[in-house]
Design an enzyme around this catalytic site. Structure first.
Site, PDB file in Angstrom:
ATOM      1  N   LYS A  71       0.831  -1.215   0.000  1.00  0.00           N
ATOM      2  CA  LYS A  71       0.000   0.000   0.000  1.00  0.00           C
ATOM      3  C   LYS A  71       0.861   1.259   0.000  1.00  0.00           C
ATOM      4  O   LYS A  71       0.585   2.201  -0.749  1.00  0.00           O
ATOM      5  CB  LYS A  71      -0.912   0.033   1.224  1.00  0.00           C
ATOM      6  CG  LYS A  71      -2.230  -0.682   1.016  1.00  0.00           C
ATOM      7  CD  LYS A  71      -3.133  -0.501   2.194  1.00  0.00           C
ATOM      8  CE  LYS A  71      -2.438  -0.740   3.489  1.00  0.00           C
ATOM      9  NZ  LYS A  71      -1.912  -2.118   3.668  1.00  0.00           N
ATOM     10  N   THR A  73       3.924   1.514  -0.982  1.00  0.00           N
ATOM     11  CA  THR A  73       4.597   1.534  -2.281  1.00  0.00           C
ATOM     12  C   THR A  73       3.659   2.077  -3.355  1.00  0.00           C
ATOM     13  O   THR A  73       4.053   2.890  -4.195  1.00  0.00           O
ATOM     14  CB  THR A  73       5.061   0.104  -2.608  1.00  0.00           C
ATOM     15  OG1 THR A  73       5.863  -0.365  -1.523  1.00  0.00           O
ATOM     16  CG2 THR A  73       5.881   0.053  -3.882  1.00  0.00           C
ATOM     17  N   ARG A  94       2.065   7.782   6.726  1.00  0.00           N
ATOM     18  CA  ARG A  94       2.226   7.647   8.165  1.00  0.00           C
ATOM     19  C   ARG A  94       3.694   7.388   8.480  1.00  0.00           C
ATOM     20  O   ARG A  94       4.430   6.844   7.661  1.00  0.00           O
ATOM     21  CB  ARG A  94       1.348   6.500   8.652  1.00  0.00           C
ATOM     22  CG  ARG A  94      -0.132   6.783   8.333  1.00  0.00           C
ATOM     23  CD  ARG A  94      -0.982   5.541   8.408  1.00  0.00           C
ATOM     24  NE  ARG A  94      -0.415   4.474   7.612  1.00  0.00           N
ATOM     25  CZ  ARG A  94      -0.518   3.198   7.904  1.00  0.00           C
ATOM     26  NH1 ARG A  94      -1.174   2.829   8.968  1.00  0.00           N
ATOM     27  NH2 ARG A  94       0.024   2.293   7.132  1.00  0.00           N
ATOM     28  N   LYS A 105       8.102  -6.912  10.199  1.00  0.00           N
ATOM     29  CA  LYS A 105       7.576  -6.338   8.972  1.00  0.00           C
ATOM     30  C   LYS A 105       8.544  -5.407   8.270  1.00  0.00           C
ATOM     31  O   LYS A 105       8.419  -5.134   7.079  1.00  0.00           O
ATOM     32  CB  LYS A 105       6.269  -5.586   9.314  1.00  0.00           C
ATOM     33  CG  LYS A 105       5.423  -5.280   8.112  1.00  0.00           C
ATOM     34  CD  LYS A 105       4.048  -4.787   8.537  1.00  0.00           C
ATOM     35  CE  LYS A 105       3.245  -4.383   7.329  1.00  0.00           C
ATOM     36  NZ  LYS A 105       3.003  -2.947   7.246  1.00  0.00           N
ATOM     37  N   ALA A 273      -3.043   0.389  12.023  1.00  0.00           N
ATOM     38  CA  ALA A 273      -4.497   0.455  11.933  1.00  0.00           C
ATOM     39  C   ALA A 273      -5.163  -0.767  12.553  1.00  0.00           C
ATOM     40  O   ALA A 273      -6.385  -0.822  12.626  1.00  0.00           O
ATOM     41  CB  ALA A 273      -4.929   0.602  10.475  1.00  0.00           C
ATOM     42  N   PHE A 301      -3.185  -1.656   6.665  1.00  0.00           N
ATOM     43  CA  PHE A 301      -3.716  -3.019   6.600  1.00  0.00           C
ATOM     44  C   PHE A 301      -4.895  -3.108   5.625  1.00  0.00           C
ATOM     45  O   PHE A 301      -4.944  -2.371   4.642  1.00  0.00           O
ATOM     46  CB  PHE A 301      -4.076  -3.537   7.997  1.00  0.00           C
ATOM     47  CG  PHE A 301      -2.866  -3.681   8.885  1.00  0.00           C
ATOM     48  CD1 PHE A 301      -1.795  -4.489   8.502  1.00  0.00           C
ATOM     49  CD2 PHE A 301      -2.781  -3.016  10.094  1.00  0.00           C
ATOM     50  CE1 PHE A 301      -0.671  -4.619   9.315  1.00  0.00           C
ATOM     51  CE2 PHE A 301      -1.648  -3.142  10.904  1.00  0.00           C
ATOM     52  CZ  PHE A 301      -0.606  -3.948  10.514  1.00  0.00           C
ATOM     53  N   PHE A 381       3.994  -9.103  -9.314  1.00  0.00           N
ATOM     54  CA  PHE A 381       5.189  -9.844  -8.908  1.00  0.00           C
ATOM     55  C   PHE A 381       5.687 -10.602 -10.134  1.00  0.00           C
ATOM     56  O   PHE A 381       4.903 -10.909 -11.048  1.00  0.00           O
ATOM     57  CB  PHE A 381       4.864 -10.822  -7.781  1.00  0.00           C
ATOM     58  CG  PHE A 381       4.913 -10.185  -6.428  1.00  0.00           C
ATOM     59  CD1 PHE A 381       5.946 -10.478  -5.545  1.00  0.00           C
ATOM     60  CD2 PHE A 381       3.929  -9.284  -6.036  1.00  0.00           C
ATOM     61  CE1 PHE A 381       5.998  -9.880  -4.305  1.00  0.00           C
ATOM     62  CE2 PHE A 381       3.983  -8.679  -4.797  1.00  0.00           C
ATOM     63  CZ  PHE A 381       5.008  -8.981  -3.918  1.00  0.00           C
ATOM     64  N   TRP A 409       6.967  -0.734  -8.365  1.00  0.00           N
ATOM     65  CA  TRP A 409       8.047  -1.292  -7.560  1.00  0.00           C
ATOM     66  C   TRP A 409       9.309  -1.426  -8.420  1.00  0.00           C
ATOM     67  O   TRP A 409      10.393  -1.022  -8.007  1.00  0.00           O
ATOM     68  CB  TRP A 409       7.634  -2.673  -7.002  1.00  0.00           C
ATOM     69  CG  TRP A 409       8.576  -3.172  -5.950  1.00  0.00           C
ATOM     70  CD1 TRP A 409       8.491  -2.972  -4.601  1.00  0.00           C
ATOM     71  CD2 TRP A 409       9.760  -3.947  -6.159  1.00  0.00           C
ATOM     72  NE1 TRP A 409       9.544  -3.569  -3.959  1.00  0.00           N
ATOM     73  CE2 TRP A 409      10.336  -4.168  -4.888  1.00  0.00           C
ATOM     74  CE3 TRP A 409      10.390  -4.471  -7.277  1.00  0.00           C
ATOM     75  CZ2 TRP A 409      11.520  -4.890  -4.722  1.00  0.00           C
ATOM     76  CZ3 TRP A 409      11.576  -5.191  -7.129  1.00  0.00           C
ATOM     77  CH2 TRP A 409      12.126  -5.398  -5.845  1.00  0.00           C
TER      78      TRP A 409
END
Lengths: 556, 556
Positions: A71, A73, A94, A105, A273, A301, A381, A409
């Site tokens: 998210k 990214t 954030r 993470k 969150a 999330f 991906f 990405w």
């Protein structure tokens, strides 16, 4: 393949005043923190009030895997792509917490060619905002115990103290402690515990405050505990609100940084969150809206947690209304929701993707319930196959929702150009008609039940009698009108992290409720979720260090 | 009369790059933190290594009253005065802790017309160094409990864990806790506690490290606990040293600020010479010596604590040798040592001053024992009388020590010009012949006894058998060569805060000893001193807040 840190390090950053200039922030409104970070003065923020607002775009996602589906990214890639298409865009993110950086993470600055920089500094101490929040939280805690120690003039009942301590670290050993042991000089022994800083009410107050005066007023309303006869005792009663506001004063100015591609980004306020409301600050979002035509922001999330709180808590409190919503998904995560084992996510499995789409579908429909037009960003991906991608497109067609394949990405702005065009189309389409999910006058239990039913598709909410009694007390004390902030696992629509896909008919078990009178919401803790995470067997911290030139290694 | 905060606010600060220019620090070596604070890059620090050193001047004091006798103020005034006389001088101070800011003592940026600025920012979060130290301390703590949780491969004995948690706050309720309560998910319950951040070994490591590599090596040597059979387990064994060094990397660059009169000042590293070694960082002191002809630095509290540790720990470790020493006194404090009640300190009492001079005399003689030429700085208060001042001059004559009346609090540099001339005279006299008080090969108990006898004039040291056994274990483990860091009340030469003046024949009661293998010293805790202070009945925090323009009020 280059790591995020290697890509970040290879970038040539531009002095922060150049980035500010792009965003029409004059140099005298900047408080530099190093060469590449700056706080934007609150005087400048306040002076923008009369200007019109740009369009707010919310990036949210499906229920994630442990690594996240990108998210942040996507938020960065979308902002870069909008700027590259000639739209004046700003990004509002954030701040990362040290907990995940040293835990599982990793950091929270995006990834690949869609990152905010300087990556190491933002992920570690940044401009010190979370440290200021931790200090304000713990000053209040120290003043609570100090008040007991010196005679307890206000009549705090030591068994009814609800203010907990905080540390920005994953430290399960501090969840539940006995404090003030060791005899007379150390105070009156009592049960206590620490939450991670992002779960502190001070974080929520910080993120929801409109300005310094509102910050101090909210801090003053924080309830630290109750007297034997149930009278609420606040931070203001303890005369702690002024010193807390002083600790937070400089932090309240939003932080400006840049993306890899030079877009301006405001990174300010708290993540998580799942256990918190988890939104960036109202001050930063509002400033971005004054400075840009399109503001891309994220909610943490899955949309069941982050977006629901963003919309029902933050947008309601701040009078914000998003014009479009991006729901981020990956075929890997859809396969996980379709029942594939983590080790097999790299193998083509169209049937599993199709099963897992149930999760995506519900999130999209939920966002539509709030009156938001939605586009799905499918983060590509290398292992994704055409057939898998086609399955996602096919499934979204009946909802009127486009699926845009994104490669920011790998490719930066160019990889999110299609997404940017789709988002602009939604904004220009003007179909957004944001409404929160529930009205303020609904009972607290009713609000929890509404979210559980409409968003989680739960059959019911199990509220143990002592928890129901607490909700009743909050209402009797005049707090029935506030929204609810449900703390729940991020992995499932339900409170059970193993229930993937789109579970129906489950029961949401409430464990506890806490009144955040300063923040202006009631936290409802569902299931086993902890307000203080633990570290894994091998914390990321084990791999972090300095190389021979003193550069940080192992952050991700 | 203007408060310190009002004087500080009325000042016109110069951009920090102008201050840097004065100190021959190029702009590209600066990392700005706002407009008036900057970190000096470690690359620049390292590049100065070949340059000759200026002369180091140590400012210390008599045993203080609760408000302090003005050592920081004198350090600033002396530095300003040296600069005004045409000497290239720099000031090297310690950073304030939030504990005293919100507790009793207030900030640590000097006072009156001898202050470092920006006062509010330095006293609150400054550049975040203490927050970084707190985070590194608590990451290690979390990794200790996490190691137990996941199976305890290293065989830590939960009863023999010696690493404590830290918070930069006066919070007596955290001195002694039971942690990890609440069942299996929260870990193995054990006794634990918090120290104030300045007392953390990480603070000492930070202050004593020569460079980043030395920092990480020292962090790795920190002992967190022992196995059942007494094997030491270190931060490196837990693989925590790298992440701790990453957290501290940016903080290790020294902070540059300015005085009210525009002198450059490096403010870096930790206070609290009562419970810690309490010196500013070696890196900052060394940098100042490369850049200036005279460097004025301070050691906390009375010379029995601050100066002894500065000389026996910091100077020994860093190869520093002061050229002159200033002992600060006030007639008010001398009257207190002469038996006058706090309420009567404003009344002339030459006999009491004369009795109290015993305290000053011993401190001067103690500094002479280290081979340092001494001058006494008598900080003038409005109530001081000629007769009282004359009594001090008279008493110092037999020691060959000048007494200089100082008014820098009221007059800035001009008020410390005589002191500056006297200090230059001592430096030019070349009589300094610094030697630490004891040799490294003396036993740990022998070192404690030497300090107690030579500096405190104690008759003996009471070492309970379990404490003696610990000292023996430290020596057996190869740590017999390190210096000792005695934690003791600041109010008396003895461990009893009520024994004022120059007590003789008292017994120094050791309560505990702790090995700081990373810092490279043994902490010896004497008497009732706490490594976590408490707040007073009415903490200073109650009076701190924001005014209508968002400016901080009530800091002092």
């Amino acid at each position: 393949m280059a790591t995020d840190l290697e890509i970040a390090r290879a970038a040539t950053l531009r002095p922060i005043r150049e980035i500010a200039e792009k965003a029409a922030i004059p140099e005298d409104a900047l408080e530099p923190y190093g060469r590449y970070k700056a706080k934007v003065s609150l005087d400048f923020v306040n002076a923008q009030k009369g200007r019109p607002d740009g369009a707010l775009v919310l990036v949210t996602g499906i229920n994630p895997t442990a690594a996240g589906e990108g998210k942040t990214t996507t938020t960065v890639g979308l902002g870069d792509a909008l700027n590259s298409l000639g739209t004046r865009a700003m990004i509002a993110l954030r701040e990362p917490s040290l907990g995940p950086c040293f835990g599982v993470k990793g950091g929270a600055t995006g990834g690949g060619h869609a990152q905010v920089l300087p990556m190491e500094e933002i992920n570690l101490h940044f401009t010190g905002d979370f440290h200021a929040i931790t200090a304000a939280n713990n000053l209040l805690a120290a003043m609570v115990d100090n008040h007991l120690y010196w005679g307890n003039e206000l009549g705090l009942d030591a068994r009814r103290i609800v203010w907990r301590r905080a540390v920005d670290m994953n430290d399960r050993a501090l969840r539940s402690i006995n404090a003030a042991l060791g005899g007379v000089p150390n105070g009156f022994p009592r049960e206590d515990g620490f939450d991670i800083t992002v779960a502190s009410e001070v974080m929520a107050v910080f993120c929801l405050a409109k300005d310094l005066a509102d910050l101090q007023a909210r801090l003053g309303r924080i309830i630290v505990g109750y007297s034997r006869d149930g009278r609420a005792i606040t931070a203001r009663d303890l005369k702690a609100d002024g010193a807390m506001a002083a600790l937070l004063r400089d932090a309240l100015a939003p932080n400006l940084v840049q993306t890899l591609e030079g877009s301006p980004a405001l990174v300010h306020g708290g993540p998580f969150a799942n256990i918190a409301h988890g939104c960036n600050s109202v001050i930063a979002t509002r400033l971005a809206l004054k400075l840009a035509d399109v503001v891309v922001t994220e909610a943490g999330f899955g949309a069941d947690l982050g977006a629901e709180k963003f919309l029902d808590i933050k947008c309601r409190a701040a009078g914000l209304a998003p014009k479009a919503c991006v729901v981020v998904a990956t075929t890997r995560a859809l396969k996980l929701h379709g029942g594939v084992a983590k080790s097999a996510l790299g193998t083509e499995d169209v049937a599993a993707v199709t099963r897992g789409i149930s999760n995506l579908r519900r999130h999209v429909q939920n966002m539509q319930k709030f009156g938001l037009p939605v586009v799905v960003a499918l983060n590509k991906f290398t292992g994704d196959t055409e057939a898998e991608i086609a399955a996602v497109r096919e499934a979204m067609r009946p909802l009127g929702t486009k699926v845009i394949l994104c490669t920011h990405w790998a490719d930066g702005a160019a990889g999110a150009a299609d997404l940017a065009r789709a988002v602009l189309e939604l904004i220009e389409g003007g179909s957004a008609a944001f409404e929160p999910l529930y009205q303020s006058h609904v009972s607290l239990a009713g609000k929890i039940e509404t979210v559980a039913r409409e968003i989680y598709h739960a059959a019911s909410v199990a509220i143990p009698p002592p928890v129901a009694a607490k909700l009743k007390r909050f209402e009797d004390a005049g707090f029935g009108d506030v929204p609810v902030c449900i703390a729940k696992t991020q992995y499932s629509f339900s409170a059970d992290p193993t229930l993937l896909g789109a579970p129906e008919g489950h029961v949401l078990p409430l464990r506890d409720v806490r009144l955040s009178a300063g923040a202006g919401f009631v936290v409802a803790i569902a299931g086993e979720i902890m307000t203080m995470p633990g570290l894994p067997r091998h914390p990321a911290a084990e791999g972090i260090g300095l190389d021979a030139e003193g550069r940080i290694e192992g952050l991700f």
